[in-house]
Scaffold this motif. Structure first.
Motif, PDB file in Angstrom:
ATOM      1  N   GLY A   1      13.174  -1.114   1.042  1.00 14.17           N
ATOM      2  CA  GLY A   1      12.048  -0.190   1.153  1.00 14.17           C
ATOM      3  C   GLY A   1      11.783   0.170   2.603  1.00 14.17           C
ATOM      4  O   GLY A   1      12.686   0.161   3.449  1.00 14.17           O
ATOM      5  N   SER A   2      10.545   0.493   2.900  1.00 10.71           N
ATOM      6  CA  SER A   2      10.171   0.834   4.280  1.00 10.71           C
ATOM      7  C   SER A   2      10.442  -0.366   5.179  1.00 10.71           C
ATOM      8  O   SER A   2       9.880  -1.439   4.965  1.00 10.71           O
ATOM      9  CB  SER A   2       8.694   1.222   4.344  1.00 10.71           C
ATOM     10  OG  SER A   2       8.445   2.365   3.564  1.00 10.71           O
TER      11      SER A   2
ATOM     12  N   GLY B   1       0.818  -1.200   0.000  1.00 12.14           N
ATOM     13  CA  GLY B   1       0.000   0.000   0.000  1.00 12.14           C
ATOM     14  C   GLY B   1       0.855   1.255   0.000  1.00 12.14           C
ATOM     15  O   GLY B   1       2.012   1.228   0.438  1.00 12.14           O
ATOM     16  N   ALA B   2       0.284   2.331  -0.518  1.00 18.62           N
ATOM     17  CA  ALA B   2       0.980   3.621  -0.521  1.00 18.62           C
ATOM     18  C   ALA B   2      -0.002   4.714  -0.906  1.00 18.62           C
ATOM     19  O   ALA B   2      -0.898   4.494  -1.728  1.00 18.62           O
ATOM     20  CB  ALA B   2       2.157   3.615  -1.500  1.00 18.62           C
TER      21      ALA B   2
ATOM     22  N   LEU C   1      13.256   8.215  -1.388  1.00 11.23           N
ATOM     23  CA  LEU C   1      13.594   6.809  -1.209  1.00 11.23           C
ATOM     24  C   LEU C   1      14.736   6.421  -2.147  1.00 11.23           C
ATOM     25  O   LEU C   1      14.746   6.814  -3.310  1.00 11.23           O
ATOM     26  CB  LEU C   1      12.372   5.918  -1.481  1.00 11.23           C
ATOM     27  CG  LEU C   1      11.162   6.150  -0.578  1.00 11.23           C
ATOM     28  CD1 LEU C   1       9.995   5.290  -1.045  1.00 11.23           C
ATOM     29  CD2 LEU C   1      11.507   5.839   0.874  1.00 11.23           C
ATOM     30  N   PRO C   2      15.689   5.639  -1.676  1.00  9.70           N
ATOM     31  CA  PRO C   2      16.818   5.257  -2.525  1.00  9.70           C
ATOM     32  C   PRO C   2      16.421   4.188  -3.539  1.00  9.70           C
ATOM     33  O   PRO C   2      15.619   3.307  -3.259  1.00  9.70           O
ATOM     34  CB  PRO C   2      17.831   4.705  -1.517  1.00  9.70           C
ATOM     35  CG  PRO C   2      16.991   4.195  -0.381  1.00  9.70           C
ATOM     36  CD  PRO C   2      15.808   5.115  -0.300  1.00  9.70           C
TER      37      PRO C   2
ATOM     38  N   CYS D   1       5.806   8.792  -8.494  1.00  8.60           N
ATOM     39  CA  CYS D   1       7.182   8.442  -8.865  1.00  8.60           C
ATOM     40  C   CYS D   1       8.162   9.532  -8.429  1.00  8.60           C
ATOM     41  O   CYS D   1       9.232   9.241  -7.879  1.00  8.60           O
ATOM     42  CB  CYS D   1       7.283   8.211 -10.367  1.00  8.60           C
ATOM     43  SG  CYS D   1       6.464   6.704 -10.951  1.00  8.60           S
ATOM     44  N   ASP D   2       7.803  10.788  -8.659  1.00 12.20           N
ATOM     45  CA  ASP D   2       8.676  11.905  -8.273  1.00 12.20           C
ATOM     46  C   ASP D   2       8.866  11.948  -6.760  1.00 12.20           C
ATOM     47  O   ASP D   2       9.993  12.149  -6.267  1.00 12.20           O
ATOM     48  CB  ASP D   2       8.087  13.226  -8.759  1.00 12.20           C
ATOM     49  CG  ASP D   2       8.174  13.396 -10.278  1.00 12.20           C
ATOM     50  OD1 ASP D   2       8.953  12.655 -10.912  1.00 12.20           O
ATOM     51  OD2 ASP D   2       7.451  14.254 -10.809  1.00 12.20           O
ATOM     52  N   ILE D   3       7.778  11.777  -6.014  1.00 10.60           N
ATOM     53  CA  ILE D   3       7.846  11.820  -4.550  1.00 10.60           C
ATOM     54  C   ILE D   3       8.733  10.700  -4.021  1.00 10.60           C
ATOM     55  O   ILE D   3       9.606  10.908  -3.168  1.00 10.60           O
ATOM     56  CB  ILE D   3       6.432  11.722  -3.939  1.00 10.60           C
ATOM     57  CG1 ILE D   3       5.620  12.976  -4.265  1.00 10.60           C
ATOM     58  CG2 ILE D   3       6.513  11.517  -2.425  1.00 10.60           C
ATOM     59  CD1 ILE D   3       4.137  12.833  -3.980  1.00 10.60           C
ATOM     60  N   ARG D   4       8.505   9.484  -4.515  1.00 16.90           N
ATOM     61  CA  ARG D   4       9.267   8.344  -4.021  1.00 16.90           C
ATOM     62  C   ARG D   4      10.748   8.479  -4.384  1.00 16.90           C
ATOM     63  O   ARG D   4      11.624   8.158  -3.570  1.00 16.90           O
ATOM     64  CB  ARG D   4       8.686   7.039  -4.571  1.00 16.90           C
ATOM     65  CG  ARG D   4       7.302   6.703  -4.027  1.00 16.90           C
ATOM     66  CD  ARG D   4       6.796   5.373  -4.564  1.00 16.90           C
ATOM     67  NE  ARG D   4       7.538   4.259  -4.010  1.00 16.90           N
ATOM     68  CZ  ARG D   4       7.208   3.616  -2.889  1.00 16.90           C
ATOM     69  NH1 ARG D   4       6.119   3.966  -2.222  1.00 16.90           N
ATOM     70  NH2 ARG D   4       7.929   2.611  -2.447  1.00 16.90           N
TER      71      ARG D   4
END
Length: 357
Positions: free
Chosen positions: A252-253, A128-129, A242-243, A235-238
């Motif tokens: 990931g998380s 989820g996201a 996030l690496p 996509c831009d936010i992640r």
């Protein structure tokens, strides 16, 4: 069915941890899985199911048989008055599948863009996201019972979806109750998912329940963005926080966002007014695990080659590479230190998301 012996698993886990499999079996079809089960030298050994390796921490070499699921395929299997039903092979890349559905004109998965891993692993974790969970777009799945060789299908209710949870994360409970399957309510290590079907709504509407997406919509000057716009924003936010596992090893998380009662939340707010929290429909409050970890001063800290990512405290990363890579032991030592720190300050126990092997 391709069988390899004493095989490195470093290319098959996004953390880049060095570990070996006693036996690695690549399965690309239902027939391959059935052949695996019918071959005594392999079927008699413990089996570990591996998808994209994006949600696993290997703490040592894996004995028995590692089953690498690589079943391909994407197709529209049905269309109703209100939805498209799309079937995808368990081995397909998740993000590529999200992009493919949008290219076909079937929105609904855009909030889940750029989540690493394979399609078959998505129901296991109920990924989820940004306000959408897999269960919100799930129709059904097919799987093979490794004990009996039988093919079976499950709908959403039978998958037992919860927050980052499903029937595939719990061990089997043998039962002889009439009308219930022999594996009871657990399928961990018992089944291989082969295909997943999604119900993508024709009456689509944007899900903008998160501050970052609301901000993107405001900057774009629209309250009704397209699915493609949301995909691009996610996509831009992640990518900003996030690496990329292809560049910096990670899973990931690393921790689930904990939930507390309103009373517990108020108690924490009284001490830390800036804590990030969200109200859930059932009245509970979800806290941002990354904020809790950051508040305890962990951002950028290291244990050996394991580190807390400097841009997002919720992510643990591999600061080594190649033969000088992080070990699973270093990752878990860091994770346990973070858990202790957060518990001592906030009285909250963080639960890891990845499977620890």
């Amino acid at each position: 069915m391709l069988v390899e012996k004493n095989c490195s698993l470093q290319p098959y886990n996004t953390f880049g941890i060095m570990a070996r499999a006693e036996t690695l079996v690549h399965v690309r079809s239902v027939k391959d899985v059935q052949e695996l089960r019918a071959f005594p030298p392999l079927a008699s050994q413990p089996l570990f199911i591996l998808g994209g390796g994006s949600n696993v921490v290997l703490t040592g070499d894996v004995q028995g048989v590692v089953v690498k699921v690589e079943i391909p395929g994407r197709r529209l299997v049905a269309e109703t008055s209100d939805a498209w039903i799309v079937e995808v092979g368990a081995g397909e890349n998740w993000h590529d599948t999200v992009a493919w559905t949008l290219a076909q004109g079937w929105p609904g998965l855009e909030n889940l863009a750029l989540i690493p891993g394979t399609v078959g692993a998505a129901p296991v974790q109920n990924i989820g996201a940004y306000g959408v969970e897999l269960q919100d777009r799930f129709d059904s799945l097919d799987a093979i019972d490794l004990a009996t060789g039988e093919l079976f299908s499950l709908d959403a209710a039978q998958c037992g979806f919860g927050y980052r949870d499903s029937v595939f994360k719990h061990p089997p409970v043998e039962t002889a109750e009439p009308g219930r399957p022999a594996w009871g309510m657990g399928l961990a290590g018992r089944a291989v998912i082969t295909q997943v079907r999604f119900r993508l709504p024709k009456a689509w509407k944007p899900e903008l329940g998160y501050l970052e997406l609301e901000r993107c919509a405001q900057e774009a000057g629209t309250g009704e963005p397209t699915a493609q716009q949301i995909f691009d924003w996610v996509c831009d936010i992640r990518r900003a926080k996030l690496p990329d596992p292809a560049v910096i090893g990670n899973a990931g998380s690393f921790f689930k966002n904990p939930t507390v009662t309103p009373e517990q939340c108020q108690d924490i707010i009284a001490r830390d007014p800036k804590i990030v929290h969200y109200a859930l429909p059932d009245g509970r409050i979800k806290l941002a695990a990354g904020w809790l970890i950051d508040a305890c001063g962990w951002k950028g800290k290291t244990v050996g080659k394991a580190a807390v990512y400097e841009k997002q405290a919720l992510v643990l990363v591999n600061r080594g590479h190649g033969t000088d890579s992080v070990t699973g032991g270093e990752v878990m030592t860091l994770a346990k230190a973070i858990q202790t720190s957060v518990y001592e300050r906030f009285g909250i126990r963080l639960e890891p998301e990845p499977v620890v092997v």
